[in-house]
Design an enzyme around this catalytic site. Sequence first.
Site, PDB file in Angstrom:
ATOM      1  N   CYS A 136      43.554  37.460  41.548  1.00  0.00           N
ATOM      2  CA  CYS A 136      42.097  37.595  41.557  1.00  0.00           C
ATOM      3  C   CYS A 136      41.647  38.654  42.556  1.00  0.00           C
ATOM      4  O   CYS A 136      41.475  38.379  43.735  1.00  0.00           O
ATOM      5  CB  CYS A 136      41.465  36.246  41.901  1.00  0.00           C
ATOM      6  SG  CYS A 136      39.678  36.326  42.036  1.00  0.00           S
ATOM      7  N   CYS A 139      38.467  37.920  44.446  1.00  0.00           N
ATOM      8  CA  CYS A 139      38.611  37.054  45.618  1.00  0.00           C
ATOM      9  C   CYS A 139      39.248  37.806  46.792  1.00  0.00           C
ATOM     10  O   CYS A 139      38.855  37.626  47.940  1.00  0.00           O
ATOM     11  CB  CYS A 139      39.488  35.839  45.291  1.00  0.00           C
ATOM     12  SG  CYS A 139      39.305  35.199  43.617  1.00  0.00           S
ATOM     13  N   ASP A 140      40.246  38.623  46.513  1.00  0.00           N
ATOM     14  CA  ASP A 140      41.129  39.082  47.585  1.00  0.00           C
ATOM     15  C   ASP A 140      41.051  40.565  47.942  1.00  0.00           C
ATOM     16  O   ASP A 140      41.650  40.999  48.922  1.00  0.00           O
ATOM     17  CB  ASP A 140      42.583  38.724  47.229  1.00  0.00           C
ATOM     18  CG  ASP A 140      42.766  37.214  47.085  1.00  0.00           C
ATOM     19  OD1 ASP A 140      42.024  36.473  47.759  1.00  0.00           O
ATOM     20  OD2 ASP A 140      43.635  36.788  46.301  1.00  0.00           O
TER      21      ASP A 140
END
Lengths: 314, 314
Positions: A136, A139-140
């Site tokens: 993801c 997200c990261d």
Amino acid sequence: MTHKTYDLVIIGAGPAGLTASIYARRARLDAVVLERLVPGGQILLSQRIENYPGVPLPISPKRLMEKMQRQAENLGMKLEQVEAKRIELDGEKKIIHTLSDKKYTTLAVIIASGTEPSKLGAEGETTFVGRGVSYCATCDAPFFKDQEVMVVGGGNTALQETLHLVRFARKVHLVHRRGMLRAEKILQERAFRNPKVEIIFRSVVKVIYGDSQVEGVKLKDLETGKIKKVPCSGVFISVGLKPNTDFIRGLVELDKKGFVKTRANLETNVPSIFACGDVRKNLLKQVVVACGEGALAVASAEKYINKVKGIEYK
Amino acid sequence: MTHKTYDLVIIGAGPAGLTASIYARRARLDAVVLERLVPGGQILLSQRIENYPGVPLPISPKRLMEKMQRQAENLGMKLEQVEAKRIELDGEKKIIHTLSDKKYTTLAVIIASGTEPSKLGAEGETTFVGRGVSYCATCDAPFFKDQEVMVVGGGNTALQETLHLVRFARKVHLVHRRGMLRAEKILQERAFRNPKVEIIFRSVVKVIYGDSQVEGVKLKDLETGKIKKVPCSGVFISVGLKPNTDFIRGLVELDKKGFVKTRANLETNVPSIFACGDVRKNLLKQVVVACGEGALAVASAEKYINKVKGIEYK
């Protein structure tokens, strides 16, 4: 012990499940939605949505899905945070067993449990999850500011991840096993013209290596067979979707990848059990397709429920 | 004379056609949309939309469809106001003939031409169109302020028309040939509890009578066979949808009502011709379903086009 019997249990609260909930409440079915995580589904891992019809400007998946959730809630959606473990057939009734030992008895079920990212299966992949390996970018990505990263895949998600990562990383290697990309052309164009993106075709990841963190990837060139090391500190994997169907395996007919097979009306091989959205063996994984299927699944389920109750429209 | 050859011609600019245009432009297909009236489609005749996922508050169809149109235009949609008359097969190419004698040559076609309201077939119906007989309460309700009107039908549209008309008319007779309504329960509830609405079940309209304007309707009770006169000055007819498929009759396989038959990938019996939305023989006529189908039709058409061009993804 007697259980309350619902008309309908909807498993999953992504685009398909929330749309099913909207339509179920408008049909005044006594329905409950079971979601193991938070409402919104897999699309929440994306950065933005540009192609949901009726939303002309890019929108965050979080915002779009909050709107669907609010719409369902305004109509009285009942949502419970539990994970379905197994469906038991009990004559005309179905009993949904959950990990929390809570049970739900119902006349009909809509499976809208979606998918999760597929694993690549490369050496080191599992070892470095959370330490450089990610599924993801949304997200990261911020953890990889000014660093060199790799994206593996060639579909829409891989390209969206790439185009999000260039805002943080110094360089993004996009690795795909084939000689062309599958993603929408509009996304391909954006990747092609971004100087931070380097595309490596016809190659596969053999090993993800490092000490405590990812330090690089060993790629195999599928034409020459040669192995090449690409140093990088992040590896983002977007190589497809794995359907969340373990809890119905053996009961509902699945294809060889585990997606639910249905008829045109979205009924599975088990009468009273319907499926919609990404978990279904369908031809296009898109939010609007999942929503359309969610609406249809309810129309079919409602027909079934009314028939069982002897109140079908005729 | 040589024609330009498009990748794709989309016939119709309702929810299905506009979504197809959005997806076609994102796929960078050279596409043109042909619309005989204005973009938006049949849904523009509705008063409001409450169940399009992601739009929690009621929205006018005009506003929602303008958003879809703007989204397609932002991506470079080419839209032409012409009416398709006939499709000619010319080897790998298809030629769309129009009423204006303009022709379009293309590799693939998406039929998204939608539907129009079905006629009731009652005596007087045609005579009084525009003089009391209407197929669109949204358009005509304000003409019937404080008057007595009738709605014929039992589905979502009939109920929406009824619930719109009560804001103007003194009384609304809702006439349905069956003993129950088919509309969403939420709409039924609203109609049942409105004192201005009187529902007449198991009855059909035999004659719409009057002098220069509608003065009343002769209803036949299907149980007793008796004829009863109901005085009213407006008759709103919502008894189903007639697909706009005259221009492909004899070429593309239709069901007995004239809806286009397709495979799961939305291809018709003619390779290269696809269909989506209300014009298709599908199981639910809803905006979000039409949109989902528009997206899928493009994915399938794109595969076909790339194959013809020898550039398919593999």
